[in-house]
Scaffold this motif. Sequence first.
Motif, PDB file in Angstrom:
ATOM      1  N   THR A   1      -9.710   1.226   4.876  1.00 16.17           N
ATOM      2  CA  THR A   1      -8.787   0.284   4.534  1.00 16.17           C
ATOM      3  C   THR A   1      -7.394   1.133   4.557  1.00 16.17           C
ATOM      4  OG1 THR A   1     -10.216  -0.782   2.971  1.00 16.17           O
ATOM      5  CG2 THR A   1      -7.894  -1.179   2.685  1.00 16.17           C
ATOM      6  N   LEU A   2      -7.192   2.321   4.244  1.00 14.25           N
ATOM      7  CA  LEU A   2      -6.186   3.200   4.446  1.00 14.25           C
ATOM      8  C   LEU A   2      -5.882   3.720   5.892  1.00 14.25           C
ATOM      9  CD1 LEU A   2      -6.774   5.679   1.433  1.00 14.25           C
ATOM     10  CD2 LEU A   2      -5.379   3.653   1.513  1.00 14.25           C
TER      11      LEU A   2
ATOM     12  N   LEU B   1      -3.762   0.208  -3.176  1.00 14.23           N
ATOM     13  CA  LEU B   1      -3.494  -1.030  -2.762  1.00 14.23           C
ATOM     14  C   LEU B   1      -3.266  -1.791  -3.461  1.00 14.23           C
ATOM     15  CD1 LEU B   1      -3.684  -2.611  -0.020  1.00 14.23           C
ATOM     16  CD2 LEU B   1      -6.108  -2.763  -0.355  1.00 14.23           C
TER      17      LEU B   1
ATOM     18  N   LYS C   1       0.948  -1.128  -0.102  1.00 20.45           N
ATOM     19  CA  LYS C   1       0.042   0.027  -0.068  1.00 20.45           C
ATOM     20  C   LYS C   1       0.976   1.114  -0.008  1.00 20.45           C
ATOM     21  CE  LYS C   1      -2.316   0.730   3.815  1.00 20.45           C
ATOM     22  NZ  LYS C   1      -3.495   0.753   4.673  1.00 20.45           N
TER      23      LYS C   1
END
Length: 346
Positions: free
Chosen positions: A87-88, A34, A29
Amino acid sequence: MNYLRKIIYLNEYHGGEYGSSIGFVKLSKKQTRLRIEIQLTGKISLHRQKIYLLIKNKNVVNKMFADTVTEEGTRIDISLEEPAEDTLKGDIIGIIIGTENEITCGGTQDHSINLLDYVHPEKVRAAAEIPELSEQKTERVEKISEEPVSENEVLEEAVSEELVPERQAIQETSEVETEAQRETGQEIQQETRPEVQPEAAEPEEEEEEIVQIEIEADHDEAYEFRKIFSSHPGMYPFDDDEMEVCVQISPVDFSDFPKAFWRMGSNSFLLQGYYNYRHLLLSHTKEKIYIGIPGQYHRRDKYLADMFGFGRFKGIHNKQIRLGDFGYWMMEFDMPQSTNGGMCCS
């Protein structure tokens, strides 16, 4: 976290049962991109399977949909340019590949996480809907009872109610007659039945059978290691003479080890090295026993080796270790002593 490089080893699942290792997933990432690289070692198809990521954020683990596999083959590369915001922010600790109700394969770097806890949501939802279905059936019965009844049905019900006392009287009379016949028959049988005196059984003398069972003596850990070293093919891949003996083993051989070593047969890092090079190494010095996993020296592998307990890398050549050198990731144990006070394998 805006930057990430991580490897998660995959295990196959059959009907919800934990299976063998089939490859790994490399996650990388950077900023808002990603990348998910899947490398499979077994013959398994992930075509049209959904990919879910387990994201840990402040001790809370969430399952998030990432993408659907559209490729066939053993190498699958997926790039997400703008993944979900969570997600980040969170830490990716696991991956699940499969349908909404059943997992095909997956893995996690957190041993406290059970992947099966994040599947079968529809079954849980169906169980919750069962009381609602029973309430719907009750309402339906009540509606049917409230429907109007025709005049013919009312007349038939009245006639049947008038005949009920007569039917009951007939039934009671037949029951009395049957009971009288049954009692008369029993009296006749008692008068005609001859009395039979039971014969006294002669006691039989039973011979005592003596069974001798040979119980194998318990062996200590030193004996079990001596047996393994003497029964497996020898090899010595190193230039130096640090190790006194080296033999080849495989994951199935851990069932012959002392009980404390049985769990090694399911070590993900060990299985990955075995599937790549088709052998493992068991060696010993005068004071230590080593289990070795073949591989090349890389920083990412060093991180995984430390995490799974293989903290030492021993190259096959007697020189300073450099990136890309071939050798063995080693896990060491103290040499067990025999019950007579001697060393295990000296």
